[in-house]
Design an enzyme around this catalytic site. Structure first.
Site, PDB file in Angstrom:
ATOM      1  N   HIS A  86       0.850  -1.193   0.000  1.00 48.51           N
ATOM      2  CA  HIS A  86       0.000   0.000   0.000  1.00 48.51           C
ATOM      3  C   HIS A  86       0.886   1.244   0.000  1.00 48.51           C
ATOM      4  CE1 HIS A  86      -3.664   2.266   1.970  1.00 48.51           C
ATOM      5  NE2 HIS A  86      -3.099   2.957   1.008  1.00 48.51           N
ATOM      6  N   GLU A 167       0.135   7.811  -3.578  1.00 48.40           N
ATOM      7  CA  GLU A 167       0.972   7.502  -2.414  1.00 48.40           C
ATOM      8  C   GLU A 167       2.142   8.474  -2.318  1.00 48.40           C
ATOM      9  OE1 GLU A 167       0.514   5.347   0.179  1.00 48.40           O
ATOM     10  OE2 GLU A 167      -1.484   5.272  -0.697  1.00 48.40           O
ATOM     11  N   HIS A 171       1.722  11.229   0.668  1.00 52.72           N
ATOM     12  CA  HIS A 171       2.525  10.821   1.826  1.00 52.72           C
ATOM     13  C   HIS A 171       4.014  11.152   1.723  1.00 52.72           C
ATOM     14  CE1 HIS A 171      -0.984   8.829   3.463  1.00 52.72           C
ATOM     15  NE2 HIS A 171      -1.152   8.169   2.330  1.00 52.72           N
TER      16      HIS A 171
END
Ligand SMILES: *[C@@H]1O[C@H](CO)[C@@H](O)[C@H](O)[C@H]1NC(C)=O
Ligand SMILES: *[C@@H]1O[C@H](CO)[C@@H](O)[C@H](O)[C@H]1NC(C)=O
Ligand SMILES: *[C@@H]1O[C@H](CO)[C@@H](O)[C@H](O)[C@H]1NC(C)=O
Ligand SMILES: *[C@@H]1O[C@H](CO)[C@@H](O)[C@H](O)[C@H]1NC(C)=O
Ligand SMILES: *[C@@H]1O[C@H](CO)[C@@H](O)[C@H](O)[C@H]1NC(C)=O
Ligand SMILES: *[C@@H]1O[C@H](CO)[C@@H](O)[C@H](O)[C@H]1NC(C)=O
Ligand SMILES: *[C@@H]1O[C@H](CO)[C@@H](O)[C@H](O)[C@H]1NC(C)=O
Ligand SMILES: *[C@@H]1O[C@H](CO)[C@@H](O)[C@H](O)[C@H]1NC(C)=O
Ligand SMILES: *[C@@H]1O[C@H](CO)[C@@H](O)[C@H](O)[C@H]1NC(C)=O
Length: 324
Positions: A86, A167, A171
């Site tokens: 993930h 992602e 992040h």
């Protein structure tokens, strides 16, 4: 699932290209910097924030278990007998977190949330419409990395590269150690994207969730169910800290099996998040395991035998083209 946003989100990117106002002024020779622990937080006026994680010191390596991708027709398949990657997330030491920290590196075609704070008064995160982030690896000749990602970093109901862009921009831009100034005056465009993907994979390889569960005979099954503790215990033993274990699906007390129960946890295993503190740069993998928050370590049902670990859909799986 996670809904705590820190006020720091509004700090977003500044004209200087710095991640946040107190990025350290040092010159990022990490050999000269003690590899200090990332939590409790270090003071970026006193240490090189490119060499010690000074912003998101609680690092989460996160994985999915899903049964289909939605992209099967296009050949987007799940790796047999392996959880999928993930991401790698930088939470603050407090467990709060922020996202989309540098909008000059916004490569997410479907920003979620759609503002930097997740609230209407946050800075809007524009949808990215350029070449997908996977193409950024090509000038670096990182076709092996791309192939690995297309085997193990698999999106659901979205193309893989769109998910990688999500992602990265949501992040990775919030780590102090993947910030552009860390790469010095010879920085090559998107160098930190490659570095982040390689690092996220290193963490992922370190935590083979499927094997850890299989070793204690917990395997996907559409006939059997498992208890929360039975899933948790081997993961704690192997990793060294209590991971967050996430479930989806119906709440236990809305199912036939849980009819009279007061347990309203979810019943279909879907995610694991491993927590670490890091000495020095996260890239060096010098970590110590930590426990998930005592107030949020699972949303799964805890009743005996309440959890399904589903077999994947026929036709959604392939034997990976390169090893884990
Ligand atoms: C970093 O490099 C600059 C020159 O580019 C220099 O002026 C500065 O003193 C250096 N900073 C440190 C902490 O050595
Ligand atoms: C960080 O260090 C600087 C310089 O010593 C100091 O002024 C500042 O108060 C420190 N910040 C924190 C949060 O401790
Ligand atoms: C974000 O999404 C919400 C809900 O869909 C919508 O009402 C809002 O206009 C969006 N904001 C931006 C900046 O796109
Ligand atoms: C693509 O995104 C840029 C930056 O947000 C925007 O200015 C442009 O209008 C978009 N183009 C299309 C075709 O949506
Ligand atoms: C739920 O309670 C009812 C009434 O007390 C009982 O007949 C039934 O067997 C119970 N069901 C379960 C799944 O325990
Ligand atoms: C499930 O459990 C929760 C919390 O114990 C309770 O509030 C809810 O009413 C229950 N739902 C059903 C359908 O039993
Ligand atoms: C995690 O929590 C358990 C139980 O409270 C404790 O024994 C253990 O030391 C903790 N582990 C870490 C790595 O903090
Ligand atoms: C197992 O169950 C899941 C969830 O109901 C379903 O999506 C999947 O296709 C099933 N797998 C097999 C191999 O039957
Ligand atoms: C999936 O394939 C297995 C093995 O071929 C078969 O036994 C099973 O019935 C299939 N499941 C579904 C939902 O088609």
């Amino acid at each position: 699932m996670r809904s705590t946003f820190a006020a720091a989100a509004v700090l977003a990117s500044t004209a200087s290209g710095q991640l946040y106002p107190d990025q350290s002024p040092y010159n990022h020779t990490c050999e000269l910097q003690n590899p200090l622990l990332s939590c409790p937080p270090q003071n970026s006026s006193l240490v090189d924030s490119c060499c010690v994680e000074t912003f998101g010191g609680l690092v989460l390596s996160t994985q999915f278990w899903s049964t289909y991708t939605g992209g099967e027709q296009a050949g987007q398949l799940l790796p047999q007998d392996t959880w999928t990657l993930h991401g790698l997330w930088p939470d603050f030491c407090s467990g709060l977190y922020t996202s989309y920290c540098d909008l000059t590196r916004q490569y997410d075609p479907i920003p979620s949330p759609n503002t930097t704070t997740g609230k209407p008064d946050g800075v809007p995160v524009p949808a990215y419409n350029g070449s997908n982030i996977g193409t950024f690896l090509e000038p670096f000749g990182k076709y092996d990395l791309l192939e690995y990602m297309n085997n193990y970093w698999i999106a659901q109901n979205q193309d893989n590269a769109g998910f990688w862009g999500h992602e990265f921009s949501k992040h990775a831009t919030c780590f102090s150690t993947f910030n552009v100034p860390c790469y010095g005056p010879q920085y090559r465009k998107h160098e930190e994207v490659v570095d982040f993907f390689e690092t996220a994979i290193q963490y992922y390889k370190r935590f083979p969730t499927f094997d850890w569960l299989e070793e204690v005979d917990i395997t996907p099954s559409n006939c059997t169910t498992y208890s929360y503790e039975a899933i948790r215990d081997p993961l704690v033993e192997q990793h060294g800290g209590l991971p967050f274990i996430g479930c989806t699906g119906p709440r236990y007390n809305t199912t036939e099996a849980g009819k009279n129960s007061t347990d309203n946890g979810y019943t279909v295993l879907s995610e694991v998040w491993y927590y670490e503190y890091v000495y020095g740069r996260p890239q060096e993998m010098n970590t110590i395991p930590v426990n998930a928050s005592a107030t949020y370590y699972t949303n799964c049902a805890k009743a005996e035998g309440a959890i399904h670990y589903p077999e994947r859909t026929n036709g959604s799986v392939r034997v990976p083209t390169l090893p884990y």
